[in-house]
Scaffold this active site. Structure first.
Site, short mmCIF file in Angstrom:
data_model
loop_
_atom_site.label_atom_id
_atom_site.label_comp_id
_atom_site.label_asym_id
_atom_site.label_seq_id
_atom_site.Cartn_x
_atom_site.Cartn_y
_atom_site.Cartn_z
N TYR A 195 41.58 39.28 40.84
CA TYR A 195 40.49 38.79 41.67
C TYR A 195 40.21 37.33 41.36
O TYR A 195 39.95 36.97 40.22
CB TYR A 195 39.23 39.62 41.42
CG TYR A 195 38.21 39.48 42.52
CD1 TYR A 195 38.12 40.44 43.52
CD2 TYR A 195 37.35 38.41 42.54
CE1 TYR A 195 37.18 40.32 44.53
CE2 TYR A 195 36.41 38.28 43.55
CZ TYR A 195 36.33 39.24 44.53
OH TYR A 195 35.41 39.11 45.54
N SER A 196 40.27 36.49 42.38
CA SER A 196 40.03 35.06 42.21
C SER A 196 39.22 34.53 43.38
O SER A 196 39.67 34.57 44.52
CB SER A 196 41.36 34.30 42.10
OG SER A 196 41.13 32.90 42.09
N ASN A 197 38.03 34.03 43.08
CA ASN A 197 37.20 33.45 44.14
C ASN A 197 37.86 32.25 44.80
O ASN A 197 37.56 31.91 45.95
CB ASN A 197 35.84 33.06 43.56
CG ASN A 197 35.02 34.28 43.20
OD1 ASN A 197 34.66 35.07 44.05
ND2 ASN A 197 34.74 34.45 41.92
N SER A 200 29.96 38.31 47.05
CA SER A 200 31.33 38.42 47.56
C SER A 200 31.50 39.31 48.78
O SER A 200 32.59 39.39 49.34
CB SER A 200 32.26 38.89 46.45
OG SER A 200 32.53 37.83 45.58
N GLY A 231 29.24 42.61 45.61
CA GLY A 231 28.98 41.19 45.46
C GLY A 231 27.95 40.92 44.38
O GLY A 231 27.00 41.67 44.21
#
Length: 363
Positions: A182-184, A87, A318
């Site tokens: 948190y959302s990809n 990330s 990440g």
């Protein structure tokens, strides 16, 4: 080690992300010894197979490595090794988006659908996807990410539309702008937005706007490429009860949310340029690290925290199967830390080792 594309930058979650060890350089011996001991504690606990780190504290700079680069060998982890940054990719993509905002091509407070009609809920703004306050369901929560299950999809080529559909088939987690989560999925949207505005693949925008100007020759956006070129440590986990290598995978499953490959040197160059204002205009430089009551520890693609000792740090963490990374700096760039750990087939408890490292570097 967690199988994820991101984590928040709190002391506890930083510790959960780590798996490391060190050696080498021109730092004060006490600094090096404390960090060496902490990193060795992590690798010796079995929490990581190998680790590499880069530390800057004023004029003191050193790189370090511990553990092994390959299971059942004594091959050392290369201190210039490439790795999947997970990330941390988001900070690169957010920087490009803010550059476009500085050029008047994107309004951060406009709804995403102004640029991408019908893509997502019409209330969600560009700022909200950058800051994870959109409410979009995290698509990675719908993926089979346990080692046994992930083996079935590790080489699958994903389109961003497929990833987005995993999210938009679910209702919003909350009303846009009312919470932080948190959302990809948010950065799949941001990647598509960059492509729409620039008229080119998002990876080309990242390359032309960041990688080439900063001469980040060891950083790449791999697309469907399964392997890691150049020197690198291998990663492992346990599948069907046996050690299995997870170095190779199709990173399109992470796309603009976490597919990039880099080195500690390149990440250090990037975070230094970003923090010193070389990549953004002043207005956007203020935006990237701006937190709110709804999002107190996350700006626009940048994690922000004040450590217990009072030092403010920002950057990004990440994680992607096999690799966990950190990129942290003080806003004035005087103290910086970049780190990657490769997973092994065992699980260990590193204790407070990573907190010791953060204290030594930043406090």
């Amino acid at each position: 080690m967690g199988i994820r594309l991101a984590a928040t930058v709190t002391a506890a979650s930083l510790l959960a992300l780590t798996t490391a060890g060190v050696a080498s350089a021109d730092a004060q011996s006490t600094d090096r010894e404390v960090i060496q001991q902490a990193l060795d504690q992590i690798t010796q606990s079995g929490a990581a197979l190998g680790v590499q780190a880069r530390v800057t504290d004023g004029r003191q700079r050193f790189t370090a490595a511990s553990g092994t680069a390959e299971l059942n060998t004594t091959r050392p982890v290369p201190e210039n090794g490439r790795f999947r940054v997970g990330s941390i990719t988001k900070t690169f993509v957010s920087t490009v988006t803010l550059q476009l905002a500085g050029e008047g091509k994107i309004d951060l407070d406009a709804p995403v659908v102004r640029y991408l009609p019908g893509l997502i809920d019409s209330r969600i703004t560009v700022r909200q996807v950058l800051q994870h306050t959109s409410g979009l369901f995290n698509y990675t929560n719908a993926l089979p990410l346990s080692p046994d299950e992930f083996e079935k999809i590790r080489y699958k080529s994903w389109t961003p539309q497929e990833l987005l559909a995993l999210s938009t088939s679910k209702p919003l987690d909350f009303e846009p702008g009312t919470r932080w989560s948190y959302s990809n999925t948010n950065y799949v949207v941001v990647g598509l937005l960059v492509e729409k505005i620039t008229g080119k693949p998002y990876e080309k925008a990242v390359e032309q706007r960041i990688l080439k100007p900063l001469h980040l020759k060891d950083t790449e956006v791999p697309g469907d490429k399964a392997g890691i070129s150049g020197p690198h440590a291998r990663a492992y986990w346990t599948v069907a009860g046996r050690p299995a290598e997870i170095t190779r995978l199709n990173p399109s499953v992470a796309w603009a949310a976490g597919e990039m490959i880099s080195t500690t040197r390149d990440l250090d160059t990037f975070v230094t340029a970003l923090s010193s204002g070389r990549l953004l205009k002043p207005a956007q430089q203020q935006e990237i690290g701006k937190t709110t009551a709804v999002s107190p520890e996350y700006g626009l693609g940048l994690q922000v925290e004040t450590l217990p000792c009072g030092t403010k740090v920002w950057g990004h963490s990440g994680g992607i199967p096999g690799y966990s990374s950190q990129m942290l700096t003080t806003p004035d760039t005087k103290k910086r830390f970049e780190f990657n750990a490769t997973s092994g087939p065992t699980e260990g408890n590193p204790g407070d080792a990573f907190n010791k490292i953060l204290t030594e570097v930043f406090c």
